[in-house]
Motif scaffolding. Structure first.
Motif, PDB file in Angstrom:
ATOM      1  N   ALA A 158       3.329  -4.040   6.512  1.00 41.67           N
ATOM      2  CA  ALA A 158       3.108  -5.463   6.775  1.00 41.67           C
ATOM      3  C   ALA A 158       2.271  -5.658   8.034  1.00 41.67           C
ATOM      4  O   ALA A 158       1.353  -6.497   8.069  1.00 41.67           O
ATOM      5  CB  ALA A 158       4.447  -6.182   6.902  1.00 41.67           C
ATOM      6  N   LYS A 183      -1.513  -7.409   8.268  1.00 45.93           N
ATOM      7  CA  LYS A 183      -1.887  -8.488   9.189  1.00 45.93           C
ATOM      8  C   LYS A 183      -3.072  -8.089  10.058  1.00 45.93           C
ATOM      9  O   LYS A 183      -3.950  -8.908  10.350  1.00 45.93           O
ATOM     10  CB  LYS A 183      -0.686  -8.854  10.069  1.00 45.93           C
ATOM     11  CG  LYS A 183       0.463  -9.516   9.322  1.00 45.93           C
ATOM     12  CD  LYS A 183       1.621  -9.796  10.269  1.00 45.93           C
ATOM     13  CE  LYS A 183       2.735 -10.582   9.594  1.00 45.93           C
ATOM     14  NZ  LYS A 183       3.376  -9.848   8.499  1.00 45.93           N
ATOM     15  N   GLU A 212      -0.375 -14.526   8.596  1.00 45.82           N
ATOM     16  CA  GLU A 212       0.432 -15.151   7.551  1.00 45.82           C
ATOM     17  C   GLU A 212       0.576 -14.268   6.307  1.00 45.82           C
ATOM     18  O   GLU A 212       1.362 -14.586   5.421  1.00 45.82           O
ATOM     19  CB  GLU A 212      -0.184 -16.492   7.144  1.00 45.82           C
ATOM     20  CG  GLU A 212      -0.173 -17.531   8.258  1.00 45.82           C
ATOM     21  CD  GLU A 212      -0.740 -18.853   7.803  1.00 45.82           C
ATOM     22  OE1 GLU A 212      -1.220 -18.915   6.652  1.00 45.82           O
ATOM     23  OE2 GLU A 212      -0.713 -19.814   8.585  1.00 45.82           O
ATOM     24  N   TYR A 213      -0.184 -13.191   6.224  1.00 50.03           N
ATOM     25  CA  TYR A 213      -0.110 -12.317   5.048  1.00 50.03           C
ATOM     26  C   TYR A 213       1.118 -11.409   5.122  1.00 50.03           C
ATOM     27  O   TYR A 213       1.490 -10.933   6.196  1.00 50.03           O
ATOM     28  CB  TYR A 213      -1.373 -11.465   4.931  1.00 50.03           C
ATOM     29  CG  TYR A 213      -2.469 -12.137   4.128  1.00 50.03           C
ATOM     30  CD1 TYR A 213      -2.666 -11.821   2.792  1.00 50.03           C
ATOM     31  CD2 TYR A 213      -3.269 -13.106   4.695  1.00 50.03           C
ATOM     32  CE1 TYR A 213      -3.648 -12.441   2.046  1.00 50.03           C
ATOM     33  CE2 TYR A 213      -4.260 -13.742   3.959  1.00 50.03           C
ATOM     34  CZ  TYR A 213      -4.443 -13.403   2.634  1.00 50.03           C
ATOM     35  OH  TYR A 213      -5.406 -14.036   1.892  1.00 50.03           O
ATOM     36  N   HIS A 214       1.747 -11.185   3.968  1.00 48.53           N
ATOM     37  CA  HIS A 214       2.921 -10.333   3.859  1.00 48.53           C
ATOM     38  C   HIS A 214       2.647  -9.219   2.845  1.00 48.53           C
ATOM     39  O   HIS A 214       1.673  -9.283   2.084  1.00 48.53           O
ATOM     40  CB  HIS A 214       4.143 -11.143   3.426  1.00 48.53           C
ATOM     41  CG  HIS A 214       4.499 -12.245   4.377  1.00 48.53           C
ATOM     42  ND1 HIS A 214       5.191 -12.024   5.542  1.00 48.53           N
ATOM     43  CD2 HIS A 214       4.240 -13.579   4.343  1.00 48.53           C
ATOM     44  CE1 HIS A 214       5.355 -13.151   6.178  1.00 48.53           C
ATOM     45  NE2 HIS A 214       4.791 -14.126   5.480  1.00 48.53           N
ATOM     46  N   THR A 215       3.542  -8.244   2.828  1.00 46.31           N
ATOM     47  CA  THR A 215       3.386  -7.090   1.943  1.00 46.31           C
ATOM     48  C   THR A 215       4.638  -6.942   1.098  1.00 46.31           C
ATOM     49  O   THR A 215       5.757  -7.028   1.615  1.00 46.31           O
ATOM     50  CB  THR A 215       3.162  -5.806   2.754  1.00 46.31           C
ATOM     51  OG1 THR A 215       2.064  -6.005   3.648  1.00 46.31           O
ATOM     52  CG2 THR A 215       2.847  -4.639   1.837  1.00 46.31           C
ATOM     53  N   GLU A 216       4.440  -6.718  -0.206  1.00 46.07           N
ATOM     54  CA  GLU A 216       5.553  -6.508  -1.125  1.00 46.07           C
ATOM     55  C   GLU A 216       5.190  -5.423  -2.126  1.00 46.07           C
ATOM     56  O   GLU A 216       4.015  -5.077  -2.276  1.00 46.07           O
ATOM     57  CB  GLU A 216       5.912  -7.808  -1.874  1.00 46.07           C
ATOM     58  CG  GLU A 216       6.522  -8.884  -1.002  1.00 46.07           C
ATOM     59  CD  GLU A 216       6.977 -10.089  -1.803  1.00 46.07           C
ATOM     60  OE1 GLU A 216       6.940 -10.013  -3.064  1.00 46.07           O
ATOM     61  OE2 GLU A 216       7.355 -11.101  -1.197  1.00 46.07           O
ATOM     62  N   LYS A 226      -0.323 -12.696   0.029  1.00 51.15           N
ATOM     63  CA  LYS A 226       0.475 -11.484  -0.085  1.00 51.15           C
ATOM     64  C   LYS A 226      -0.393 -10.335  -0.567  1.00 51.15           C
ATOM     65  O   LYS A 226      -1.288 -10.530  -1.390  1.00 51.15           O
ATOM     66  CB  LYS A 226       1.642 -11.680  -1.056  1.00 51.15           C
ATOM     67  CG  LYS A 226       2.752 -12.585  -0.530  1.00 51.15           C
ATOM     68  CD  LYS A 226       3.891 -12.679  -1.524  1.00 51.15           C
ATOM     69  CE  LYS A 226       5.002 -13.579  -1.002  1.00 51.15           C
ATOM     70  NZ  LYS A 226       6.111 -13.698  -1.967  1.00 51.15           N
ATOM     71  N   ASN A 258      13.987  -8.514  -0.191  1.00 52.80           N
ATOM     72  CA  ASN A 258      13.632  -8.526   1.219  1.00 52.80           C
ATOM     73  C   ASN A 258      14.854  -8.568   2.131  1.00 52.80           C
ATOM     74  O   ASN A 258      14.713  -8.728   3.339  1.00 52.80           O
ATOM     75  CB  ASN A 258      12.743  -9.738   1.520  1.00 52.80           C
ATOM     76  CG  ASN A 258      11.427  -9.679   0.770  1.00 52.80           C
ATOM     77  OD1 ASN A 258      10.886  -8.598   0.546  1.00 52.80           O
ATOM     78  ND2 ASN A 258      10.924 -10.817   0.359  1.00 52.80           N
ATOM     79  N   ASP A 300      14.710  -7.984   6.140  1.00 55.23           N
ATOM     80  CA  ASP A 300      15.059  -9.094   7.031  1.00 55.23           C
ATOM     81  C   ASP A 300      16.225  -8.706   7.941  1.00 55.23           C
ATOM     82  O   ASP A 300      16.218  -9.052   9.133  1.00 55.23           O
ATOM     83  CB  ASP A 300      15.432 -10.316   6.198  1.00 55.23           C
ATOM     84  CG  ASP A 300      15.829 -11.495   7.053  1.00 55.23           C
ATOM     85  OD1 ASP A 300      14.962 -12.029   7.770  1.00 55.23           O
ATOM     86  OD2 ASP A 300      17.005 -11.889   7.024  1.00 55.23           O
TER      87      ASP A 300
END
Length: 637
Positions: A21, A25, A32-36, A49, A566, A570
């Protein structure tokens, strides 16, 4: 925990995902970009994403990390800056009109990835190692797939495998295996067309060559691909629906008359420009300056000439009015308040982006029955022999409070200020250094997971809580015990109520009669661990003690609405945040059934090395002593 069958029990390495993640960025230059994780790798600019592929799972650590990083390189750098989304959208729409749309889309996704891979290596040479590992793995994979597809007569899939192997061959004399007579006759032309991809310098050129390959094959093969190797995601394009003419006023005035007298050209015209926006007011407020002309007579007076200002003119006299200074309201802090509101209501959610709809509800009333008192006394007697050992561990490792230094004494250590020996009748020239108090300068918060998965471990967990409560009470260390769970029946996408049942608080923890309230804790429903840890940290940070400890009694499996994938990440982020703020967080898991490898991996991902796994409460004091020493040594260093 041992399970008979695990369904989709894939555990996510939270440390690795956070690393990916951060990499996303950095490369995308957008925080604001996320990784999944997904089946295939692609970038969704609408969702902001980057998805990395499960293709790299269950491989050696070096290969897995290199493969996942290469996915991030291609999406966050390659597709973000080197791919033309408009061309991709046009090609994707065109491919649906062909006889082999799956082949057409995957061909474009493959060839575009190979093109932007070279651009990524040119822009950042440090990526070369990961891309080399990626190509080696895919080469071996497609060689195996080619053999399988030939045996199964899946010729479109075999052609796709061949195209990859041709483009990544180390020699120009790559041998083309035979598929069938019809396709073999096309292979020389197909090979020459594929080789043009080496010279493609833009997304448009890649699309044109893919057009040629698809047209060549669609009339000679009678079915589409079966396997999905790559995914072509069509990012929605931003279109401007409103034009300048749409912004112009079109509604007529109330009256539609014209003045009879024509203008002579000598009339005095007043034109004033009212600027209602500047960088000080770029955050929208609740009020706007607006002028609407709804009634008036049309004239032919048109001018762009400005009148020279005079000394008697008043600034903005047209809107001056009769407002005066008021003493009843003060708006001097209005801008600061707006900044705070914007920050709190924006993306910087105080309890994490995964918990933006979570609500904390505290339950303080605990109803006790005679059975609770008898059960507590029974468990207390069971752990009493281990209480002294735990008390000794806490007393030896935790730092004691310091008594304030005392001065002006008649005995003790001689003070340096000796003038009072000559000036005072009874001089007090001695002092004592600060002594160590018997009170321990620490505070504990015991957070108990009351989810349904703790049903079979709650009895042993209560023994551990009682052991801690009695030991901390004996050394006069303030502490609290709180159970937490999320109501699955009331939870929705807009609101997730999380209940915190505080059975023992800081004010009553040292009372001799306190303790039976612990028996009121029962297994409930879901658990949102990251949110609960952040809530408890807020309470600990209000305490004045030097050392703060948060002990989480949990099986390490966060499970709540929209929290399954997540949840581990988290919760790990909440633990890292707490440790940065000076709160030591560690987990205790008590279960007579033992713990499996997957369960240990969950503990490792969330809490790192600071996690205790004990089959019974008897072993807890011996395991806790080295952990407390490790935590204190870390805080000193």
């Amino acid at each position: 925990m041992y399970r008979f069958i695990d369904f989709n029990d894939e555990k996510i390495d939270s440390l690795l995902l956070m690393e990916l993640a951060d990499l996303t960025k950095t490369l995308s230059k957008n925080h604001e970009y996320h990784t999944e994780f997904r089946v295939h790798s692609y970038i969704s600019k609408a969702e902001k994403k980057v998805y990395v592929s499960h293709f790299w799972n269950h491989r050696p650590e070096i290969i897995m990390r290199a493969g996942l990083k290469s996915d991030v390189y291609l999406r966050a750098l390659g597709n973000m800056y080197f791919t033309n989304d408009k061309v991709v959208a046009r090609y994707g729409n065109w491919s649906e009109t062909t006889n082999i749309p799956r082949f057409a889309k995957q061909l474009f996704a493959l060839t575009e990835d190979l093109r932007i891979e070279e651009l990524c290596k040119k822009a950042r040479p440090g990526m070369t190692k990961e891309f080399r590992i990626r190509r080696n793995i895919y080469n071996n994979y497609f060689e195996t797939q080619l053999k399988v597809n030939r045996e199964r007569s899946l010729f479109p899939d075999a052609i796709f495998n061949l195209i990859y192997l041709i483009m990544n061959s180390d020699t120009p004399f790559f041998h083309l295996p035979s598929l069938n007579e019809n396709i073999d006759s096309l292979m020389p032309l197909l090979r020459s067309t594929v080789e043009h991809l080496y010279d493609a310098s833009s997304t448009i050129e890649v699309a044109e060559i893919c057009h040629s390959i698809v047209r060549l094959l669609e009339n000679n093969i009678n079915r589409d691909m079966v396997n999905d190797y790559f995914h072509l995601y069509l990012n929605p394009l931003e279109t401007q629906d409103m034009h300048y003419n749409d912004l112009l006023r079109k509604d007529p005035l109330i009256n539609d008359d014209k003045v009879d007298e024509k203008s002579s050209g000598n009339e005095e015209v007043f034109e004033e420009e009212l600027k209602t926006w500047h960088r000080e007011t770029k955050t929208p407020g609740d009020s706007f300056l607006q002028f609407d002309l709804n009634q008036g007579t049309k004239t032919d007076m048109l001018t762009n000439n400005a009148r020279e200002g005079e000394a008697g003119d008043q600034a903005l006299a047209i809107v001056q009015g009769s407002a005066k200074k008021t003493t009843t309201k003060d708006f001097s802090n209005l801008e600061t308040l707006e900044k705070i509101d914007t920050t709190q209501g924006g993306r910087n959610t105080p309890y994490g982006i995964e918990n933006k709809h979570a609500e904390a509800i505290f339950l303080t009333k605990v109803s006790l029955s005679p059975d609770h008192f008898s059960e507590y006394q029974l468990l207390k007697n069971h752990v009493q022999i281990y209480q002294k050992r735990l008390k000794k561990s806490i007393d030896l490792t935790l730092e004691h409070k310091k008594a304030l230094p005392r001065s002006d004494l008649q005995f003790g250590k001689l003070n340096r200020k000796l003038i009072r020996f000559f000036t005072d009748e009874q001089p007090r020239l001695f002092h004592k250094k600060n002594d160590e108090s018997k009170e321990i300068d620490a505070v504990f918060s015991l957070l108990v997971d009351c989810s349904a998965s703790m049903e079979d471990k709650m009895k042993e967990t209560k023994k551990g809580i009682i052991l801690f409560h009695e030991a901390l009470k004996s050394v006069k260390v303030p502490h609290e015990v709180t159970g937490f769970w999320e109501d699955a029946n009331e939870a929705s996408s807009k609101l997730q109520p999380n209940y915190f049942k505080r059975v023992i608080d800081f004010t009553t923890s040292l009372i001799a009669q306190s303790g039976p309230e612990i028996m009121a804790l029962e297994a409930e429903e879901d658990n949102r661990d990251g949110f609960a840890i952040r809530i408890m940290c807020e309470r600990l940070l209000r305490r004045l003690e030097k050392q703060k400890f948060l002990i989480v009694f949990s099986d390490g499996e966060p499970a709540a609405l929209n929290y399954s994938q997540n949840g581990i990440i988290d919760t790990h982020a909440a633990v890292v945040e707490a440790r940065k703020r000076g709160i030591e967080v560690f987990n205790i898991f008590l279960s007579q059934n033992g713990v499996g490898d997957e369960q240990r991996k969950v503990f490792q991902n969330i809490y790192g090395p600071y996690s205790l796994v004990a089959p019974t409460v008897e072993e807890l004091p011996d395991l806790l002593l080295p952990l407390l020493k490790k935590l204190l040594l870390k805080s000193i260093l």
